[in-house]
Design a protein around this motif. Structure first.
Motif, PDB file in Angstrom:
ATOM      1  N   THR A  14      47.139  36.458  52.494  1.00 49.90           N
ATOM      2  CA  THR A  14      47.365  35.020  52.581  1.00 49.90           C
ATOM      3  C   THR A  14      47.121  34.347  51.238  1.00 49.90           C
ATOM      4  O   THR A  14      47.926  33.521  50.794  1.00 49.90           O
ATOM      5  N   ALA A  15      46.016  34.704  50.574  1.00 52.71           N
ATOM      6  CA  ALA A  15      45.695  34.105  49.266  1.00 52.71           C
ATOM      7  C   ALA A  15      46.772  34.445  48.243  1.00 52.71           C
ATOM      8  O   ALA A  15      47.197  33.584  47.460  1.00 52.71           O
ATOM      9  N   ARG A  16      47.255  35.694  48.257  1.00 47.01           N
ATOM     10  CA  ARG A  16      48.305  36.099  47.311  1.00 47.01           C
ATOM     11  C   ARG A  16      49.589  35.328  47.570  1.00 47.01           C
ATOM     12  O   ARG A  16      50.219  34.799  46.650  1.00 47.01           O
ATOM     13  N   GLN A  17      49.971  35.238  48.832  1.00 48.09           N
ATOM     14  CA  GLN A  17      51.211  34.551  49.182  1.00 48.09           C
ATOM     15  C   GLN A  17      51.123  33.062  48.872  1.00 48.09           C
ATOM     16  O   GLN A  17      52.101  32.468  48.407  1.00 48.09           O
ATOM     17  N   GLN A  18      49.975  32.450  49.102  1.00 45.36           N
ATOM     18  CA  GLN A  18      49.806  31.029  48.796  1.00 45.36           C
ATOM     19  C   GLN A  18      49.933  30.759  47.296  1.00 45.36           C
ATOM     20  O   GLN A  18      50.323  29.669  46.898  1.00 45.36           O
ATOM     21  N   GLY A  20      51.986  32.415  45.455  1.00 46.04           N
ATOM     22  CA  GLY A  20      53.350  32.789  45.089  1.00 46.04           C
ATOM     23  C   GLY A  20      53.438  34.065  44.273  1.00 46.04           C
ATOM     24  O   GLY A  20      54.354  34.230  43.476  1.00 46.04           O
ATOM     25  N   LEU A  21      52.502  34.979  44.499  1.00 46.53           N
ATOM     26  CA  LEU A  21      52.462  36.234  43.744  1.00 46.53           C
ATOM     27  C   LEU A  21      53.039  37.367  44.570  1.00 46.53           C
ATOM     28  O   LEU A  21      52.895  37.393  45.794  1.00 46.53           O
ATOM     29  N   ASP A  22      53.674  38.319  43.895  1.00 50.07           N
ATOM     30  CA  ASP A  22      54.065  39.539  44.591  1.00 50.07           C
ATOM     31  C   ASP A  22      53.137  40.662  44.118  1.00 50.07           C
ATOM     32  O   ASP A  22      52.396  40.508  43.150  1.00 50.07           O
ATOM     33  N   LEU A  23      53.171  41.781  44.816  1.00 49.50           N
ATOM     34  CA  LEU A  23      52.249  42.874  44.502  1.00 49.50           C
ATOM     35  C   LEU A  23      52.472  43.447  43.105  1.00 49.50           C
ATOM     36  O   LEU A  23      51.519  43.859  42.449  1.00 49.50           O
ATOM     37  N   ASP A  24      53.715  43.456  42.628  1.00 52.69           N
ATOM     38  CA  ASP A  24      53.981  43.955  41.276  1.00 52.69           C
ATOM     39  C   ASP A  24      53.288  43.100  40.228  1.00 52.69           C
ATOM     40  O   ASP A  24      52.764  43.612  39.237  1.00 52.69           O
ATOM     41  N   GLU A  25      53.275  41.801  40.437  1.00 51.11           N
ATOM     42  CA  GLU A  25      52.606  40.904  39.499  1.00 51.11           C
ATOM     43  C   GLU A  25      51.092  41.130  39.521  1.00 51.11           C
ATOM     44  O   GLU A  25      50.438  41.158  38.479  1.00 51.11           O
ATOM     45  N   GLN A  58      36.917  43.981  45.018  1.00 48.67           N
ATOM     46  CA  GLN A  58      36.219  42.964  44.231  1.00 48.67           C
ATOM     47  C   GLN A  58      37.132  42.394  43.144  1.00 48.67           C
ATOM     48  O   GLN A  58      37.239  41.180  42.985  1.00 48.67           O
ATOM     49  N   SER A  59      37.815  43.259  42.420  1.00 46.53           N
ATOM     50  CA  SER A  59      38.722  42.807  41.350  1.00 46.53           C
ATOM     51  C   SER A  59      39.872  41.978  41.900  1.00 46.53           C
ATOM     52  O   SER A  59      40.242  40.950  41.322  1.00 46.53           O
ATOM     53  N   TYR A  60      40.433  42.433  43.000  1.00 44.40           N
ATOM     54  CA  TYR A  60      41.562  41.737  43.610  1.00 44.40           C
ATOM     55  C   TYR A  60      41.132  40.348  44.082  1.00 44.40           C
ATOM     56  O   TYR A  60      41.813  39.354  43.829  1.00 44.40           O
ATOM     57  N   ALA A  61      39.990  40.277  44.749  1.00 41.29           N
ATOM     58  CA  ALA A  61      39.484  38.985  45.227  1.00 41.29           C
ATOM     59  C   ALA A  61      39.250  38.029  44.052  1.00 41.29           C
ATOM     60  O   ALA A  61      39.643  36.861  44.107  1.00 41.29           O
ATOM     61  N   GLU A  62      38.633  38.519  42.990  1.00 42.85           N
ATOM     62  CA  GLU A  62      38.380  37.679  41.815  1.00 42.85           C
ATOM     63  C   GLU A  62      39.693  37.189  41.212  1.00 42.85           C
ATOM     64  O   GLU A  62      39.815  36.019  40.845  1.00 42.85           O
ATOM     65  N   TYR A  63      40.676  38.063  41.105  1.00 40.40           N
ATOM     66  CA  TYR A  63      41.979  37.687  40.557  1.00 40.40           C
ATOM     67  C   TYR A  63      42.618  36.579  41.387  1.00 40.40           C
ATOM     68  O   TYR A  63      43.237  35.661  40.837  1.00 40.40           O
TER      69      TYR A  63
END
Length: 77
Positions: A14-18, A20-25, A58-63
């Motif tokens: 949800t945070a990634r989609q909000q 506007g990021l895709d997994l490659d980015e 942890q890294s993903y959440a921080e990003y």
């Protein structure tokens, strides 16, 4: 009104989609492999050893601008 808290994967996705990021980015900015990112977003935390999954979480959440502690605490349970 008792609402079930979102799971780790749902919060990340949800945070990634909000944002506007895709997994490659995300991969390009964090260095977390696509298979691990996909695993984190689909409740498959056994893709790699637990310590590496925890570090990636942890890294993903921080990003994403999320507080990592609640997510890693939940993962540790």
């Amino acid at each position: 009104m008792n609402e079930e808290p979102q799971g780790i994967s749902e919060q990340l996705r949800t945070a990634r989609q909000q944002r506007g990021l895709d997994l490659d980015e995300v991969l390009r900015h964090t260095g977390i492999s696509l298979s691990v990112l996909t695993g984190l977003e689909s409740e498959r935390f056994d893709i790699v050893e637990p310590i590496f999954t925890r570090l990636a979480l942890q890294s993903y959440a921080e990003y994403l601008g999320l507080a990592p502690a609640p997510l890693t605490d939940r993962f540790d349970q």
